[in-house]
Design an enzyme around this catalytic site. Structure first.
Site, PDB file in Angstrom:
ATOM      1  N   GLU A  20     -30.884 -30.397 -22.103  1.00 41.83           N
ATOM      2  CA  GLU A  20     -29.659 -30.564 -21.833  1.00 41.83           C
ATOM      3  C   GLU A  20     -29.254 -31.806 -21.537  1.00 41.83           C
ATOM      4  O   GLU A  20     -29.445 -32.654 -21.737  1.00 41.83           O
ATOM      5  CB  GLU A  20     -29.905 -29.401 -20.053  1.00 41.83           C
ATOM      6  N   ASP A  21     -27.624 -31.438 -21.344  1.00 42.91           N
ATOM      7  CA  ASP A  21     -26.648 -32.906 -21.232  1.00 42.91           C
ATOM      8  C   ASP A  21     -26.813 -33.567 -20.050  1.00 42.91           C
ATOM      9  O   ASP A  21     -27.424 -34.660 -19.283  1.00 42.91           O
ATOM     10  CB  ASP A  21     -25.404 -32.968 -21.443  1.00 42.91           C
ATOM     11  N   ASP A  81     -27.529 -31.803 -12.998  1.00 46.25           N
ATOM     12  CA  ASP A  81     -26.040 -31.862 -11.637  1.00 46.25           C
ATOM     13  C   ASP A  81     -26.751 -31.238 -10.696  1.00 46.25           C
ATOM     14  O   ASP A  81     -27.575 -31.544  -9.587  1.00 46.25           O
ATOM     15  CB  ASP A  81     -25.005 -32.142 -12.149  1.00 46.25           C
ATOM     16  N   PHE A 111     -19.353 -39.154 -11.784  1.00 41.95           N
ATOM     17  CA  PHE A 111     -18.898 -38.958 -13.435  1.00 41.95           C
ATOM     18  C   PHE A 111     -18.961 -39.799 -14.721  1.00 41.95           C
ATOM     19  O   PHE A 111     -17.751 -40.224 -14.493  1.00 41.95           O
ATOM     20  CB  PHE A 111     -16.920 -37.958 -13.093  1.00 41.95           C
ATOM     21  N   ARG A 125     -16.060 -37.302 -26.065  1.00 39.49           N
ATOM     22  CA  ARG A 125     -17.124 -37.448 -26.406  1.00 39.49           C
ATOM     23  C   ARG A 125     -17.977 -38.026 -27.588  1.00 39.49           C
ATOM     24  O   ARG A 125     -18.539 -38.323 -27.983  1.00 39.49           O
ATOM     25  CB  ARG A 125     -17.042 -35.882 -26.896  1.00 39.49           C
TER      26      ARG A 125
HETATM   27  P1  5GP Z   1     -25.102 -28.032 -12.535  1.00 31.12           P
HETATM   28  O1  5GP Z   1     -24.882 -26.479 -13.376  1.00 31.12           O
HETATM   29  O2  5GP Z   1     -26.406 -29.257 -12.266  1.00 31.12           O
HETATM   30  O3  5GP Z   1     -24.805 -28.971 -11.490  1.00 31.12           O
HETATM   31  O4  5GP Z   1     -23.381 -28.735 -14.044  1.00 31.12           O
HETATM   32  C1  5GP Z   1     -24.847 -29.072 -15.669  1.00 31.12           C
HETATM   33  C2  5GP Z   1     -23.216 -29.558 -16.006  1.00 31.12           C
HETATM   34  O5  5GP Z   1     -22.081 -29.874 -15.691  1.00 31.12           O
HETATM   35  C3  5GP Z   1     -23.892 -29.967 -16.996  1.00 31.12           C
HETATM   36  O6  5GP Z   1     -24.546 -29.636 -19.173  1.00 31.12           O
HETATM   37  C4  5GP Z   1     -22.192 -30.967 -17.666  1.00 31.12           C
HETATM   38  O7  5GP Z   1     -21.759 -30.118 -18.904  1.00 31.12           O
HETATM   39  C5  5GP Z   1     -21.890 -30.763 -16.449  1.00 31.12           C
HETATM   40  N1  5GP Z   1     -21.384 -31.938 -15.791  1.00 31.12           N
HETATM   41  C6  5GP Z   1     -22.472 -32.052 -14.332  1.00 31.12           C
HETATM   42  N2  5GP Z   1     -22.090 -33.904 -14.041  1.00 31.12           N
HETATM   43  C7  5GP Z   1     -21.325 -34.051 -15.127  1.00 31.12           C
HETATM   44  C8  5GP Z   1     -20.521 -35.524 -15.591  1.00 31.12           C
HETATM   45  O8  5GP Z   1     -21.282 -36.133 -14.672  1.00 31.12           O
HETATM   46  N3  5GP Z   1     -19.827 -35.309 -17.178  1.00 31.12           N
HETATM   47  C9  5GP Z   1     -19.909 -34.530 -17.498  1.00 31.12           C
HETATM   48  N4  5GP Z   1     -19.097 -34.817 -18.355  1.00 31.12           N
HETATM   49  N5  5GP Z   1     -20.405 -33.412 -17.688  1.00 31.12           N
HETATM   50  C10 5GP Z   1     -20.543 -32.997 -16.187  1.00 31.12           C
END
Ligand code: 5GP
Length: 173
Positions: free
Chosen positions: A98-99, A102, A151, A164
């Site tokens: 996963e990237d 959050d 972010f 990206r």
């Molecule tokens: P979660 O479901 O954990 O809230 O969010 C996960 C997804 O939200 C990540 O896989 C990513 O794609 C996106 N995301 C969360 N924080 C960021 C951020 O700071 N930058 C970007 N570009 N995407 C984010």
């Protein structure tokens, strides 16, 4: 909102490269017989490409795509599957790549659907974790960097499909 731009390098490219190599070494140490990596598109594609080249031993891989952030910089709280895996997971040592974790909503969803496919083990590697944002307590075995609630873009991560291509992680503002 539409004019947000990268304003500050948070994690330089060489730090990312070093940390990804460390994560690969940890993964190989824990799972020396090989792993099946499942990357979550699109944000994890560069992390996946670097991780896979640092990993020793047997490695297979697959991709899936989900959407959690329709647009902008806050989570919608809804996860949709956009592309499913091509290969079965039965009996495999699977690592979700996963990237960012959050709120944890996306990862919790992924784990639930992948666990139902009977992998031998299911672990997660994420490049970035934002612990202060967590809504669901979902375990992550391999974490590249822990950051504050900012972010970020670059190294595969976008804002409105841009940035990206940056080799580093930057904060937008
Ligand atoms: P979660 O479901 O954990 O809230 O969010 C996960 C997804 O939200 C990540 O896989 C990513 O794609 C996106 N995301 C969360 N924080 C960021 C951020 O700071 N930058 C970007 N570009 N995407 C984010």
């Amino acid at each position: 909102m539409s004019d947000l731009r990268p304003i500050e390098v948070l994690i330089p490219a060489d730090s990312i490269q070093r940390r990804v190599a460390e994560l690969a070494a940890e993964i190989h140490h824990d799972l020396p017989d090989g792993v099946h990596l499942v990357a979550v598109l699109k944000g994890a594609f560069i992390f996946m490409a670097d991780l896979v080249r640092s990993l020793e031993g047997r490695v297979s891989l697959d991709f899936m795509a989900v959407s959690s952030y329709a647009k902008g910089t806050t989570s919608s709280g809804e996860v949709r599957m956009l592309k499913d895996l091509d290969h079965a997971l039965d009996g495999k040592d699977v690592i979700i790549v996963e990237d960012i974790v959050d709120t944890g909503v996306t990862l919790a969803y992924l784990k639930e659907i992948l666990r139902a496919r009977n992998p031998r083990t299911l672990r997660t590697a994420c490049l970035i974790s934002k612990p202060s944002r967590r809504q669901l307590d979902v375990p992550v075995e391999y974490i590249g960097f822990r950051i504050e609630d900012r972010f970020v873009v670059g190294y595969g991560l976008d804002y409105a499909e841009q940035y990206r291509n940056l080799p580093h992680i930057a904060v937008v503002g």
